[in-house]
Design a protein around this motif. Structure first.
Motif: not given
Length: 314
Positions: A167-172, A207-229
């Motif tokens: 959860i990050l601030p919405d810079t817009a 990219e750090s986390l998805y690299e682990l998935r792409n190299r087939k080291l970690v089968p399941e990786v999920s990264v989601e970002v949401r913004l608050v005003p």
């Protein structure tokens, strides 16, 4: 924190910005517990500031409990179990004119806690979850990249899954209280600058986390970002739903360079990188209060995530 980088040449807030740089290095492990900080003369030459500015920056870090001054030896990164933190006393630091300063004795000891060892512990679990509410994820992105390297180097066994929710601030939003020009006006250039910092670190983390998935080291990786005003006043890390680390974003004045034009603008900014974190653990041997605090922090995160945060493509 919206990072300032090296100290500004404007001069008015150089000591705050220099403290920010040193605080970041301490938090990221570039300067280790017990390590000696360079002398005032070396820091002044390295960052092109006056010796007085260095003294003010060290004083700020000392007040935060990040460093301690040993008379006749220099300034050192504070260590866990440092006797000075237990007594609340240590020799007064040297002032710019060579005299002594008076210091209030802190009566309550707050343990010095950094993100790195707790994130290392979290990544050694079979399933890793990171629920984070922060200004830019600058501290987290650096440490997650380090955990990726530990897995790639075979230092630790890869987890089965990694789930990160940010959860990050919405810079817009023109209503963000921080960062904002000191006169209270909205300056899109200031928000755009923060957007660049926020996006860069969120991208590094993803990219750090998805690299682990792409190299087939970690089968399941999920990264989601949401913004608050709105701008967070606290930073919150909940690791594997069992450990909560809470820190604060002290608002302070600083100078930043904005584009186009390269104008320096005085803003109210948040300084949280490297700040002391307060740990709360929900474990079998934890007190009921600790368990309850972690549960309330998790509820706070879930409700903010569900009711106030909007999905973002960052």
């Amino acid at each position: 924190m919206t990072s300032h980088g090296a100290a500004s040449r404007d001069g008015q807030f150089r000591y705050v910005q220099l403290a920010d740089v040193l605080r970041k290095e301490i938090n990221q492990g570039t300067r280790l517990p017990g390590q000696r900080i360079p002398t005032q003369e070396v820091l002044a030459a390295q960052y092109h500031v006056s010796r007085s500015t260095v003294i003010q920056a060290i004083t700020l870090l000392r007040e935060e409990g990040l460093v301690r001054v040993r008379q006749g030896s220099g300034t050192f990164v504070r260590e866990l179990g440092d006797p000075a933190s237990a007594t609340g006393t240590e020799p007064a630091p040297e002032t710019a004119d060579g005299g002594d300063e008076s210091w209030a004795v802190v009566s309550e000891d707050v343990p010095l806690v950094r993100l790195k060892p707790y994130l290392e512990e979290a990544f050694e679990a079979t399933e890793v979850t990171l629920d984070v509410f922060s200004m830019t994820t600058e501290s987290l992105a650096t440490q997650v990249s380090h955990q990726k390297d530990r897995i790639l180097d075979g230092v630790i066994r890869p987890p089965r899954s990694i789930t990160a929710r940010l959860i990050l601030p919405d810079t817009a939003s023109g209503h963000l209280a921080i960062p904002r020009p000191v006169d209270g006006s909205d300056d899109p250039r200031v928000r755009n600058r923060m957007h660049g910092i926020l996006t860069a670190h969120a991208t590094i983390l993803r990219e750090s986390l998805y690299e682990l998935r792409n190299r087939k080291l970690v089968p399941e990786v999920s990264v989601e970002v949401r913004l608050v005003p709105f701008s967070p006043q606290i930073k919150l890390y909940i690791l594997n739903r069992r450990l909560a680390l809470q820190g604060f974003y002290p608002p302070d004045l600083g100078n930043v360079t904005v584009v186009p034009g390269g104008e320096e603008v005085t803003i109210l900014d948040a300084y949280g990188t490297g700040a002391t974190l307060f740990p709360f653990r929900a474990a079998a041997d934890s007190t009921p209060d600790q368990v309850g605090i972690v549960r309330q922090m998790q509820k706070f995160f879930e409700n903010t995530w569900t009711h106030q945060a909007v999905r973002a493509d960052i």
